[in-house]
Design an enzyme around this catalytic site. Structure first.
Site, PDB file in Angstrom:
ATOM      1  N   GLU A 191       0.818  -1.217   0.000  1.00 39.19           N
ATOM      2  CA  GLU A 191       0.000   0.000   0.000  1.00 39.19           C
ATOM      3  C   GLU A 191       0.850   1.265   0.000  1.00 39.19           C
ATOM      4  O   GLU A 191       0.515   2.234  -0.684  1.00 39.19           O
ATOM      5  CB  GLU A 191      -0.928   0.005   1.221  1.00 39.19           C
ATOM      6  CG  GLU A 191      -2.137  -0.913   1.100  1.00 39.19           C
ATOM      7  CD  GLU A 191      -1.805  -2.367   1.353  1.00 39.19           C
ATOM      8  OE1 GLU A 191      -2.656  -3.227   1.079  1.00 39.19           O
ATOM      9  OE2 GLU A 191      -0.675  -2.649   1.829  1.00 39.19           O
ATOM     10  N   HIS A 197      -9.147  -5.506  11.296  1.00 31.83           N
ATOM     11  CA  HIS A 197      -9.814  -5.341  10.010  1.00 31.83           C
ATOM     12  C   HIS A 197     -11.225  -4.786  10.164  1.00 31.83           C
ATOM     13  O   HIS A 197     -12.056  -4.941   9.273  1.00 31.83           O
ATOM     14  CB  HIS A 197      -9.876  -6.678   9.271  1.00 31.83           C
ATOM     15  CG  HIS A 197      -8.542  -7.243   8.924  1.00 31.83           C
ATOM     16  ND1 HIS A 197      -7.754  -7.881   9.844  1.00 31.83           N
ATOM     17  CD2 HIS A 197      -7.844  -7.245   7.756  1.00 31.83           C
ATOM     18  CE1 HIS A 197      -6.630  -8.268   9.257  1.00 31.83           C
ATOM     19  NE2 HIS A 197      -6.662  -7.894   7.998  1.00 31.83           N
TER      20      HIS A 197
END
Length: 377
Positions: free
Chosen positions: A97, A166
């Protein structure tokens, strides 16, 4: 990397002189409400069609992220786009990322319009320096010479059974940063209209979707399906009119607020439900106008309570409409703990419809009957 970007720009006819000139265009924004719903559309299809149409309309728009191409997107949001636009505009990346977000910001510096997909916004933490220090601040630090027309999008907030790392809601995180625009769609109309507006916007936009909404269907009108359709950034939508209490929510919590409003209506409480749509800028005028009518406020969000979106809304109302309040403001939020993995505990950590109903009743002094004061003495 700069050589690759310049070669791509040259193939698109973008000169160095107009790299930093970005016009939002003379596209009319839609009004708040739409009549004549003509068909049902899932949030997934709304996002996919918005990406498709904006890529077709502007060759500077491209998508980059993990599994966006060959796999058609982890949640199939980018389905069909690789075959239509090719690997130069739908770029699969390694699991890095920090790398592909930095590349996207650099491409935006040079006049392209990247749409960066995070498989989940929890992974955006790997790239937060590029989002906050590069994308959000460059226009200000360059005295307006560098525009950064980039969209960071992906699922945000709790899903189901994916644990603490998450399941976070990043609305308050990114909403606190000047230079970013932060959007959180609920319906298919929201998803389509706000994503189009985000891609056309000359500033960096954080676009917070919800995994559990992707498969949900909503009615859409012919106006929403028009390729020129877009929604104004910074404008909330009143999903349900009411006179007794104002309930604000965004993303998946809008649906919970609407269901709670139906239950409250059966008990004689008329709730006005506001779909925020935009976290930054926040539509303070719509919120305060509603509170001045209903005289009560309940905020709902999945995120943590401390320094949350609801806290900012409460502060705004206290500052601007305190004298209109007939009861203390109420906040419903996620629990102030990391998200549990066990399903029963996870449910307790996320706001439920019954929590919203109880909060609204407290604000309206209609909570469950308590023991009379005399009896407790």
């Amino acid at each position: 990397m700069s050589g690759i970007i310049y070669r791509k720009m040259a193939t698109r006819g973008i000169s160095a002189l107009n790299m930093n000139q970005f016009l939002l265009g003379s596209r009319a924004f839609a009004s708040r409400n739409f009549s004549s719903a003509t068909k049902e559309m899932t949030v997934r299809d709304a996002l996919n069609s918005a990406l498709d149409e904006e890529m077709s309309a502007d060759p500077k728009v491209f998508i980059m992220g993990e599994e966006v191409g060959e796999y058609q997107g982890a949640y199939k949001i980018t389905k069909g786009l690789l075959n239509k636009y090719g690997p130069q505009r739908v770029l699969d990346t390694p699991i890095t990322e920090a790398g592909f977000t930095g590349m996207g910001v650099g491409a935006a510096y040079h006049g392209l319009k990247p749409v960066i997909e995070f498989m989940t916004f929890n992974f955006s933490m790997q790239a937060i320096d590029h989002i906050i220090n590069s994308a959000a601040k460059s226009n200000y630090m360059s005295a307006g010479q560098i525009a950064v027309p980039i969209v960071f999008r992906g699922p945000n907030g709790a899903a189901a059974g994916v644990g603490a790392q998450h399941s976070q809601c990043y609305a308050a995180w990114f909403g606190a940063c000047p230079g970013l625009k932060v959007l959180a769609p609920y319906s298919s109309e929201d998803a389509r209209g706000l994503l189009k507006a985000a891609i056309r916007d000359p500033d960096p936009v954080v676009f917070l979707e919800n995994e559990l909404l992707y498969g949900e269907s909503f009615p859409v009108s012919a106006e929403v399906l028009d390729s020129s359709f877009a929604l104004p950034i910074g404008k909330a939508k009143i999903e349900r009119e009411g006179k007794d209490i104002t309930i604000t929510a965004f993303s998946k919590m809008v649906g919970s607020a609407l269901k709670a409003a139906e239950i409250l209506a059966k008990e004689g409480i008329s709730a006005e439900v506001i779909n925020l749509r935009s976290i930054r800028p926040l539509d303070r005028s719509t919120i305060n106008a509603s509170v001045r009518k209903t005289n009560r406020l309940l905020t709902v969000e999945e995120g943590f309570p401390q320094h949350g979106v609801g806290a900012e809304i409460c502060a705004s109302v206290v500052e601007e409409s305190f004298e209109y309040l007939d009861a203390p403001v109420e906040r419903i939020s996620g629990a102030d703990v990391p998200m549990p993995y066990a399903a029963n505990l996870e449910r307790m950590a996320v706001p439920q419809i019954e929590d919203i109903v109880r909060g609204a009743k407290r604000a309206c002094y209609r909570a469950a009957k308590s023991v009379p004061m005399a009896a407790t003495a």
